[in-house]
Motif scaffolding. Structure first.
Motif, PDB file in Angstrom:
ATOM      1  N   ASP A  42       0.843  -1.204   0.000  1.00  0.00           N
ATOM      2  CA  ASP A  42       0.000   0.000   0.000  1.00  0.00           C
ATOM      3  C   ASP A  42       0.875   1.250   0.000  1.00  0.00           C
ATOM      4  O   ASP A  42       0.849   2.056   0.941  1.00  0.00           O
ATOM      5  N   TYR A  43       1.670   1.387  -1.053  1.00  0.00           N
ATOM      6  CA  TYR A  43       2.568   2.528  -1.184  1.00  0.00           C
ATOM      7  C   TYR A  43       2.466   3.085  -2.605  1.00  0.00           C
ATOM      8  O   TYR A  43       1.955   2.428  -3.510  1.00  0.00           O
ATOM      9  N   GLU A  44       3.013   4.288  -2.787  1.00  0.00           N
ATOM     10  CA  GLU A  44       3.085   4.866  -4.128  1.00  0.00           C
ATOM     11  C   GLU A  44       4.253   4.274  -4.910  1.00  0.00           C
ATOM     12  O   GLU A  44       4.129   3.938  -6.085  1.00  0.00           O
ATOM     13  N   GLU A  45       5.403   4.149  -4.223  1.00  0.00           N
ATOM     14  CA  GLU A  45       6.593   3.565  -4.840  1.00  0.00           C
ATOM     15  C   GLU A  45       7.385   2.808  -3.781  1.00  0.00           C
ATOM     16  O   GLU A  45       7.467   3.243  -2.625  1.00  0.00           O
ATOM     17  N   VAL A  46       7.995   1.699  -4.177  1.00  0.00           N
ATOM     18  CA  VAL A  46       9.009   1.026  -3.375  1.00  0.00           C
ATOM     19  C   VAL A  46      10.180   0.775  -4.329  1.00  0.00           C
ATOM     20  O   VAL A  46      10.135  -0.133  -5.162  1.00  0.00           O
ATOM     21  N   PRO A  74      21.649  -3.696 -13.967  1.00  0.00           N
ATOM     22  CA  PRO A  74      21.597  -2.971 -12.689  1.00  0.00           C
ATOM     23  C   PRO A  74      20.737  -1.729 -12.821  1.00  0.00           C
ATOM     24  O   PRO A  74      20.617  -1.135 -13.895  1.00  0.00           O
ATOM     25  N   GLY A  75      20.140  -1.343 -11.702  1.00  0.00           N
ATOM     26  CA  GLY A  75      19.315  -0.136 -11.725  1.00  0.00           C
ATOM     27  C   GLY A  75      18.384  -0.091 -10.541  1.00  0.00           C
ATOM     28  O   GLY A  75      18.359  -0.993  -9.692  1.00  0.00           O
ATOM     29  N   VAL A  76      17.611   0.986 -10.478  1.00  0.00           N
ATOM     30  CA  VAL A  76      16.609   1.164  -9.431  1.00  0.00           C
ATOM     31  C   VAL A  76      15.258   0.721  -9.994  1.00  0.00           C
ATOM     32  O   VAL A  76      14.792   1.251 -11.001  1.00  0.00           O
ATOM     33  N   TYR A  77      14.642  -0.251  -9.347  1.00  0.00           N
ATOM     34  CA  TYR A  77      13.386  -0.833  -9.797  1.00  0.00           C
ATOM     35  C   TYR A  77      12.271  -0.488  -8.809  1.00  0.00           C
ATOM     36  O   TYR A  77      12.399  -0.761  -7.614  1.00  0.00           O
ATOM     37  N   ASN A  78      11.195   0.103  -9.314  1.00  0.00           N
ATOM     38  CA  ASN A  78      10.003   0.311  -8.502  1.00  0.00           C
ATOM     39  C   ASN A  78       9.219  -0.997  -8.495  1.00  0.00           C
ATOM     40  O   ASN A  78       8.652  -1.405  -9.511  1.00  0.00           O
ATOM     41  N   LEU A  79       9.184  -1.661  -7.350  1.00  0.00           N
ATOM     42  CA  LEU A  79       8.545  -2.972  -7.265  1.00  0.00           C
ATOM     43  C   LEU A  79       7.089  -2.935  -7.699  1.00  0.00           C
ATOM     44  O   LEU A  79       6.570  -3.907  -8.256  1.00  0.00           O
ATOM     45  N   LEU A  80       6.425  -1.814  -7.477  1.00  0.00           N
ATOM     46  CA  LEU A  80       4.998  -1.739  -7.777  1.00  0.00           C
ATOM     47  C   LEU A  80       4.729  -1.715  -9.283  1.00  0.00           C
ATOM     48  O   LEU A  80       3.580  -1.878  -9.706  1.00  0.00           O
ATOM     49  N   ASP A  81       5.790  -1.531 -10.089  1.00  0.00           N
ATOM     50  CA  ASP A  81       5.632  -1.623 -11.541  1.00  0.00           C
ATOM     51  C   ASP A  81       5.445  -3.063 -12.006  1.00  0.00           C
ATOM     52  O   ASP A  81       5.055  -3.302 -13.149  1.00  0.00           O
ATOM     53  N   LEU A 113      11.378   4.973  -0.562  1.00  0.00           N
ATOM     54  CA  LEU A 113       9.949   4.702  -0.405  1.00  0.00           C
ATOM     55  C   LEU A 113       9.173   5.997  -0.627  1.00  0.00           C
ATOM     56  O   LEU A 113       9.588   7.060  -0.161  1.00  0.00           O
ATOM     57  N   LYS A 114       8.051   5.898  -1.326  1.00  0.00           N
ATOM     58  CA  LYS A 114       7.154   7.038  -1.470  1.00  0.00           C
ATOM     59  C   LYS A 114       5.781   6.627  -0.978  1.00  0.00           C
ATOM     60  O   LYS A 114       5.157   5.704  -1.518  1.00  0.00           O
ATOM     61  N   LEU A 115       5.328   7.266   0.090  1.00  0.00           N
ATOM     62  CA  LEU A 115       4.028   6.968   0.661  1.00  0.00           C
ATOM     63  C   LEU A 115       2.927   7.539  -0.226  1.00  0.00           C
ATOM     64  O   LEU A 115       3.133   8.513  -0.962  1.00  0.00           O
ATOM     65  N   LYS A 116       1.747   6.959  -0.132  1.00  0.00           N
ATOM     66  CA  LYS A 116       0.624   7.466  -0.913  1.00  0.00           C
ATOM     67  C   LYS A 116       0.269   8.882  -0.463  1.00  0.00           C
ATOM     68  O   LYS A 116       0.170   9.165   0.726  1.00  0.00           O
ATOM     69  N   GLY A 117       0.106   9.766  -1.446  1.00  0.00           N
ATOM     70  CA  GLY A 117      -0.227  11.155  -1.154  1.00  0.00           C
ATOM     71  C   GLY A 117       0.953  12.030  -0.829  1.00  0.00           C
ATOM     72  O   GLY A 117       0.801  13.243  -0.662  1.00  0.00           O
ATOM     73  N   ALA A 118       2.166  11.427  -0.736  1.00  0.00           N
ATOM     74  CA  ALA A 118       3.364  12.202  -0.399  1.00  0.00           C
ATOM     75  C   ALA A 118       4.031  12.703  -1.674  1.00  0.00           C
ATOM     76  O   ALA A 118       3.866  12.143  -2.752  1.00  0.00           O
ATOM     77  N   ASN A 119       4.801  13.788  -1.529  1.00  0.00           N
ATOM     78  CA  ASN A 119       5.537  14.343  -2.660  1.00  0.00           C
ATOM     79  C   ASN A 119       6.984  13.876  -2.698  1.00  0.00           C
ATOM     80  O   ASN A 119       7.586  13.784  -3.766  1.00  0.00           O
ATOM     81  N   ALA A 120       7.542  13.567  -1.530  1.00  0.00           N
ATOM     82  CA  ALA A 120       8.970  13.235  -1.440  1.00  0.00           C
ATOM     83  C   ALA A 120       9.160  11.740  -1.182  1.00  0.00           C
ATOM     84  O   ALA A 120       8.287  11.069  -0.617  1.00  0.00           O
ATOM     85  N   ARG A 121      10.309  11.260  -1.574  1.00  0.00           N
ATOM     86  CA  ARG A 121      10.697   9.884  -1.285  1.00  0.00           C
ATOM     87  C   ARG A 121      11.475   9.826   0.021  1.00  0.00           C
ATOM     88  O   ARG A 121      12.230  10.742   0.346  1.00  0.00           O
ATOM     89  N   ILE A 122      11.295   8.726   0.759  1.00  0.00           N
ATOM     90  CA  ILE A 122      11.959   8.516   2.039  1.00  0.00           C
ATOM     91  C   ILE A 122      13.047   7.460   1.839  1.00  0.00           C
ATOM     92  O   ILE A 122      12.805   6.422   1.216  1.00  0.00           O
ATOM     93  N   PRO A 123      14.255   7.675   2.364  1.00  0.00           N
ATOM     94  CA  PRO A 123      15.302   6.654   2.237  1.00  0.00           C
ATOM     95  C   PRO A 123      14.900   5.362   2.949  1.00  0.00           C
ATOM     96  O   PRO A 123      14.265   5.381   4.010  1.00  0.00           O
ATOM     97  N   LEU A 124      15.267   4.239   2.352  1.00  0.00           N
ATOM     98  CA  LEU A 124      15.080   2.927   2.961  1.00  0.00           C
ATOM     99  C   LEU A 124      16.449   2.386   3.345  1.00  0.00           C
ATOM    100  O   LEU A 124      17.336   2.273   2.501  1.00  0.00           O
ATOM    101  N   THR A 125      16.618   2.051   4.608  1.00  0.00           N
ATOM    102  CA  THR A 125      17.885   1.523   5.094  1.00  0.00           C
ATOM    103  C   THR A 125      17.876   0.004   5.001  1.00  0.00           C
ATOM    104  O   THR A 125      16.933  -0.653   5.437  1.00  0.00           O
TER     105      THR A 125
END
Length: 263
Positions: A42-46, A74-81, A113-125
């Motif tokens: 339940d996220y906008e992006e992972v 190699p690359g950054v993959y949005n899992l929700l795609d 991580l980008k939460l639903k409704g958020a504008n910014a991405r949050i770092p994932l450790t």
């Protein structure tokens, strides 16, 4: 079940058609593809930063013996795609036949991580994934000349863990693996070897895979999905053309044809 049905249909189209003769590629090797799919969260992006894909053959992992797959993307993959039956190719390689015990994803630092409704991405450790990599058990036996797909089913919902009330998040990958043989092949010998015919493997839907014999008259056509085919041999005079109907191919082995005489 619906996901794996769609996965099977996608494999048939994404693998495409490939052919080779025994002069083009030595036998005794298997083909492996590693593909990524997702159980949605339940996220906008992972967004997961994948740097490398490696395999291990030994039963015990002493820190050595890891082999990096060729043709890594190699690359950054949005899992929700890649939810709802979609997948993408991470890496592929030709490998010696034999047992594969583990697979490892080596992650980079750009996981967000980008939460639903958020504008910014949050770092994932990802403490463990950024050092030794994410290790997954496979325990699959690869047969020579057969094509395999390792599907990494990345559970986005379970993999993102909130750290208390700080607003920070960890990435602790939860991944299910599915290893499946998806294509076999057809092997045989044509006499006389000088005929050097063109070979067509034709499905009921008129999809076609092509190949040739080598200088000794042998041929091996790989990457043939399970099904029933007719195999056509086309040569120039004074040799005759020939067709063999109802050739059955399975995903788990190479089908051997009887000798084909074009005299």
């Amino acid at each position: 079940m619906r996901k794996f049905f769609l996965f099977g249909m996608l494999l048939f189209t994404s693998l495409g058609f490939s052919s080779c003769s025994e002069e083009d590629e030595a036998t005794g090797a298997a083909r492996m593809e590693v593909r990524l799919t997702d159980a949605p969260g339940d996220y906008e992006e992972v967004n997961v930063d994948i740097r490398s894909v490696q395999i291990h053959r030994e039963a015990n992992d002493d820190g050595s013996g890891w082999t990096t797959l060729d043709n890594i993307k190699p690359g950054v993959y949005n899992l929700l795609d890649f939810a709802n039956g979609k997948d993408t190719l991470l890496a592929s390689a030709t490998l010696p036949a034999g047992r594969i015990s583990q697979i490892r994803l080596v992650l980079g630092n750009n996981n967000t991580l980008k939460l639903k409704g958020a504008n910014a991405r949050i770092p994932l450790t990802t403490p463990s994934g950024q050092t030794s990599g994410v290790k997954l058990q496979i325990n699959a036996d690869l047969e020579a000349d057969v094509t395999y797909v390792v599907l990494l089913d990345f559970d986005a919902a379970k993999s993102v863990v909130k750290r208390g009330n700080s607003g920070n998040y960890n990435l602790k990958p939860v991944i299910r693996t599915l290893t499946q043989a998806v294509a076999g092949g057809i092997r045989g010998t044509v006499t006389p070897a000088a005929a050097r015919p063109g070979i067509l493997v034709i499905s009921a839907a008129n999809d076609t895979i092509g190949g040739f014999t080598d200088e000794t008259g042998r041929f091996l056509i790989k990457g043939v999905p399970a099904g029933t085919y007719k195999v056509q041999f086309t040569a120039t005079e004074p040799y005759q053309n020939k067709e063999i109907p109802d050739v059955t191919v399975t995903n788990t082995q190479i089908t051997e044809l009887p000798p084909v005489d074009l005299n």
